[in-house]
Write a protein that holds these residues in place. Sequence first.
Motif, PDB file in Angstrom:
ATOM      1  N   LYS A  39      40.161 -14.418   4.399  1.00  0.00           N
ATOM      2  CA  LYS A  39      40.901 -13.506   5.277  1.00  0.00           C
ATOM      3  C   LYS A  39      40.023 -12.958   6.400  1.00  0.00           C
ATOM      4  O   LYS A  39      40.528 -12.602   7.462  1.00  0.00           O
ATOM      5  CB  LYS A  39      41.478 -12.343   4.473  1.00  0.00           C
ATOM      6  CG  LYS A  39      42.674 -12.711   3.654  1.00  0.00           C
ATOM      7  CD  LYS A  39      43.202 -11.489   2.926  1.00  0.00           C
ATOM      8  CE  LYS A  39      44.493 -11.785   2.209  1.00  0.00           C
ATOM      9  NZ  LYS A  39      45.036 -10.595   1.539  1.00  0.00           N
ATOM     10  N   GLU A  41      37.891 -14.553   8.163  1.00  0.00           N
ATOM     11  CA  GLU A  41      37.587 -15.551   9.186  1.00  0.00           C
ATOM     12  C   GLU A  41      38.741 -15.695  10.168  1.00  0.00           C
ATOM     13  O   GLU A  41      39.844 -16.097   9.787  1.00  0.00           O
ATOM     14  CB  GLU A  41      37.294 -16.905   8.530  1.00  0.00           C
ATOM     15  CG  GLU A  41      36.068 -16.895   7.663  1.00  0.00           C
ATOM     16  CD  GLU A  41      34.811 -16.504   8.403  1.00  0.00           C
ATOM     17  OE1 GLU A  41      34.689 -16.820   9.605  1.00  0.00           O
ATOM     18  OE2 GLU A  41      33.944 -15.871   7.785  1.00  0.00           O
ATOM     19  N   PRO A  42      38.511 -15.389  11.441  1.00  0.00           N
ATOM     20  CA  PRO A  42      39.580 -15.458  12.444  1.00  0.00           C
ATOM     21  C   PRO A  42      40.215 -16.842  12.563  1.00  0.00           C
ATOM     22  O   PRO A  42      41.420 -16.968  12.758  1.00  0.00           O
ATOM     23  CB  PRO A  42      38.891 -15.075  13.751  1.00  0.00           C
ATOM     24  CG  PRO A  42      37.621 -14.418  13.365  1.00  0.00           C
ATOM     25  CD  PRO A  42      37.262 -14.916  11.991  1.00  0.00           C
ATOM     26  N   GLN A  45      43.256 -17.613  10.039  1.00  0.00           N
ATOM     27  CA  GLN A  45      44.374 -16.678   9.958  1.00  0.00           C
ATOM     28  C   GLN A  45      45.744 -17.342   9.908  1.00  0.00           C
ATOM     29  O   GLN A  45      46.719 -16.714   9.509  1.00  0.00           O
ATOM     30  CB  GLN A  45      44.319 -15.678  11.119  1.00  0.00           C
ATOM     31  CG  GLN A  45      43.116 -14.771  11.060  1.00  0.00           C
ATOM     32  CD  GLN A  45      42.997 -14.050   9.725  1.00  0.00           C
ATOM     33  OE1 GLN A  45      43.902 -13.338   9.320  1.00  0.00           O
ATOM     34  NE2 GLN A  45      41.885 -14.248   9.037  1.00  0.00           N
ATOM     35  N   ASN A  46      45.849 -18.605  10.275  1.00  0.00           N
ATOM     36  CA  ASN A  46      47.154 -19.270  10.301  1.00  0.00           C
ATOM     37  C   ASN A  46      47.396 -20.205   9.116  1.00  0.00           C
ATOM     38  O   ASN A  46      48.406 -20.907   9.088  1.00  0.00           O
ATOM     39  CB  ASN A  46      47.321 -20.045  11.612  1.00  0.00           C
ATOM     40  CG  ASN A  46      47.429 -19.106  12.791  1.00  0.00           C
ATOM     41  OD1 ASN A  46      48.086 -18.077  12.709  1.00  0.00           O
ATOM     42  ND2 ASN A  46      46.770 -19.447  13.874  1.00  0.00           N
ATOM     43  N   ILE A  50      47.055 -17.324   3.790  1.00  0.00           N
ATOM     44  CA  ILE A  50      47.085 -15.993   4.401  1.00  0.00           C
ATOM     45  C   ILE A  50      48.528 -15.527   4.570  1.00  0.00           C
ATOM     46  O   ILE A  50      48.869 -14.379   4.327  1.00  0.00           O
ATOM     47  CB  ILE A  50      46.366 -15.990   5.770  1.00  0.00           C
ATOM     48  CG1 ILE A  50      44.913 -16.437   5.630  1.00  0.00           C
ATOM     49  CG2 ILE A  50      46.458 -14.632   6.447  1.00  0.00           C
ATOM     50  CD1 ILE A  50      44.059 -15.571   4.737  1.00  0.00           C
ATOM     51  N   LYS A  51      49.390 -16.446   4.959  1.00  0.00           N
ATOM     52  CA  LYS A  51      50.795 -16.106   5.202  1.00  0.00           C
ATOM     53  C   LYS A  51      51.579 -15.910   3.914  1.00  0.00           C
ATOM     54  O   LYS A  51      52.516 -15.130   3.852  1.00  0.00           O
ATOM     55  CB  LYS A  51      51.449 -17.189   6.054  1.00  0.00           C
ATOM     56  CG  LYS A  51      50.861 -17.265   7.448  1.00  0.00           C
ATOM     57  CD  LYS A  51      51.521 -18.357   8.239  1.00  0.00           C
ATOM     58  CE  LYS A  51      50.959 -18.383   9.653  1.00  0.00           C
ATOM     59  NZ  LYS A  51      51.649 -19.307  10.496  1.00  0.00           N
ATOM     60  N   GLU A  64      40.269 -26.921   8.966  1.00  0.00           N
ATOM     61  CA  GLU A  64      40.441 -25.734   8.118  1.00  0.00           C
ATOM     62  C   GLU A  64      39.700 -25.904   6.800  1.00  0.00           C
ATOM     63  O   GLU A  64      39.010 -24.991   6.331  1.00  0.00           O
ATOM     64  CB  GLU A  64      41.921 -25.472   7.871  1.00  0.00           C
ATOM     65  CG  GLU A  64      42.672 -25.018   9.097  1.00  0.00           C
ATOM     66  CD  GLU A  64      44.176 -25.098   8.966  1.00  0.00           C
ATOM     67  OE1 GLU A  64      44.859 -24.423   9.756  1.00  0.00           O
ATOM     68  OE2 GLU A  64      44.679 -25.841   8.090  1.00  0.00           O
TER      69      GLU A  64
END
Length: 73
Positions: A39, A41-42, A45-46, A50-51, A64
């Motif tokens: 979480k 790591e920018p 984020q997708n 995370i979602k 990724e």
Amino acid sequence: MQVSKPPYQDPTTKDTNWLAIDFEPVKTFERPISLEQIKAEPYLQNIGLIKQPRLSVMLLTREEFENIVNLKS
């Protein structure tokens, strides 16, 4: 990880649309990578984790995946 058993009817439901697949590790990390690390790591984020953090299996791009593997250091 790799698939260790072909897909089979999910034993928790009679719905034939639900399947289960067993996996086994091919290689493991010396130290697990935490959800907090991912979480933070920018560039991650997708990802599905995370979602929707209750996912057990998700699609990752090679980039990724490599970014997550590199978190171990």
